[in-house]
Design an enzyme around this catalytic site. Sequence first.
Site, mmCIF file in Angstrom:
data_model
loop_
_atom_site.group_PDB
_atom_site.id
_atom_site.type_symbol
_atom_site.label_atom_id
_atom_site.label_comp_id
_atom_site.label_asym_id
_atom_site.label_seq_id
_atom_site.Cartn_x
_atom_site.Cartn_y
_atom_site.Cartn_z
ATOM 1 N N LYS A 173 47.066 39.065 46.425
ATOM 2 C CA LYS A 173 46.412 37.789 46.204
ATOM 3 C C LYS A 173 47.106 36.724 47.051
ATOM 4 O O LYS A 173 48.339 36.713 47.162
ATOM 5 C CB LYS A 173 46.484 37.439 44.719
ATOM 6 C CG LYS A 173 45.801 36.147 44.310
ATOM 7 C CD LYS A 173 45.935 35.965 42.792
ATOM 8 C CE LYS A 173 45.322 34.661 42.324
ATOM 9 N NZ LYS A 173 45.427 34.511 40.846
ATOM 10 N N SER A 222 41.217 33.103 38.786
ATOM 11 C CA SER A 222 41.476 32.778 40.171
ATOM 12 C C SER A 222 41.660 34.000 41.065
ATOM 13 O O SER A 222 41.748 33.872 42.293
ATOM 14 C CB SER A 222 42.723 31.896 40.265
ATOM 15 O OG SER A 222 43.878 32.585 39.802
ATOM 16 N N SER A 257 43.339 34.508 34.686
ATOM 17 C CA SER A 257 42.942 34.810 36.061
ATOM 18 C C SER A 257 42.979 36.278 36.451
ATOM 19 O O SER A 257 42.579 36.629 37.555
ATOM 20 C CB SER A 257 43.805 34.006 37.042
ATOM 21 O OG SER A 257 43.503 32.638 36.947
#
Length: 498
Positions: free
Chosen positions: A76, A152, A176
């Site tokens: 990520k 996210s 997230s």
Amino acid sequence: MISFSEYDQLDALAMADLVRTGQLTAMELCEAAIARAGAVNSQINAVVHPLFEPARLRAGAGLPAGPLGGVPFLLKDFGAQYAGAPHTSGSRALRNFVPAEDAELVRRWQAAGVNILGKSNTPEFALMGVTEPVLFGPTRNPWNLAHTPGGSSGGAAAAVAAGIVPLAGAGDGGGSIRIPAACCGLFGLKPSRGRVPTGPEQGEKWQGAAVEHVLSRSVRDSAAMLDATQGPDAGAPYFLPGPVRPYLEEVGRPPGRLRIAFSLGHPLGSALHPECMAAVRHAAQLLESLGHDVAEVPLPFDGRAVASAFLMLYFGETGASIAALAKVLGRPARPRDVEPTTWLLGLLGRTYSAADFAAARHTWNDSARRMGRFHQTYDLLLTPTLATPPVRVGELQPKPGEQRLLKLVNTFGLGGLIRRSGIVEKLAEQSLEKTPYTQVANLTGQPAMSVPLHWTADGLPCGVQFIAPLGAEDVLFRLAGQLEQAQPWFARRPVLPG
């Protein structure tokens, strides 16, 4: 060369086993992942920093012979830093930032043998439950390109759901990992606070609310990766007892007769979408058929108090993140360096006092005690993961009138006035209205998972959440393994156009 249809039938452990036995090579897996990214990434915008050539070099030179040796993997673009690779956190202010040191978690992922192919899209500073940064543009849900994959960790979820990689790094400070898992038909577990390392620079992330792990298609891949990464690193502020046995072994063990409470109440008092209600009721019926004791209860925590405490963290951490940009920019950050909503959140963070923040932390402790008392009666709490199925891309972006207000507030630094007007509370409640179930586990530190057991009438995934006592990831993995066997989801795949 392995075909995509063959590649797509394998989870990460199956890939690693084929590499270990010489039936496949790490290079073949690497090329299959790169080919799949080339075929679908232009549609979903999941991979924003391709690192394909370094991945090819590592595959050719030989990767560590860990439990996931040779498996393609994505990081990520927020959180776990990877030395020598861009680390933008989805922000224009950091578009040229390249860290010099790996995060401890990245070291452990690499020691497990994964081959890092690139970095996945995330909203600016991982602040949203959708993935639509101005810097890279929106990521789209492989199940329906008009809808969000959540956030996210939306880029990670979209990449796994689309078959680019079998699992990908993710982080969870308010949902997230679990939110994108629910949106994309994946398994997503948020470990307990302190279960995985946050070093070498940070002792805790988001005051201990945030923790990193992975998104995966199979339960056992998540368990195997947690086995590879769990345990404190030097200077860790928290210590949890290690697991009784490897988490991978828990996946196939009978969970026993669990006492599971479910709730359909909305933490903020709003209406719950019928599909999310159906998802929980279906899960409850499935659990009963598997021999568990299931009961409906009111939510065992104060939803509005949790939302208020979480938003205090949200505002404060955003303000701190903006202030920290000075280290990279060589000057204080300005409104044009970040997105308007991010700047407003930072302004709001500076309008609250230390006493306000301390009061919010008291709510964290109160919520943890409430959940502790709840778990004296029930092993697990079952809720929807989200209050609505995946929203459409752009649906949660500020409307034209709100954009004008943002510009005015940011230009004149009117954060205090906006706070006193009550508009903030209204906008914040609207923001959390669709994602009100996940934050409590971040504040209490408990492990929680989203499991893909329901799809809507129009084919969108709709996950359900289970929350366990602190340190009880083993219980979650045992139940998840049982649910995966009872209602398999691995073969249920989105079909992308083209």
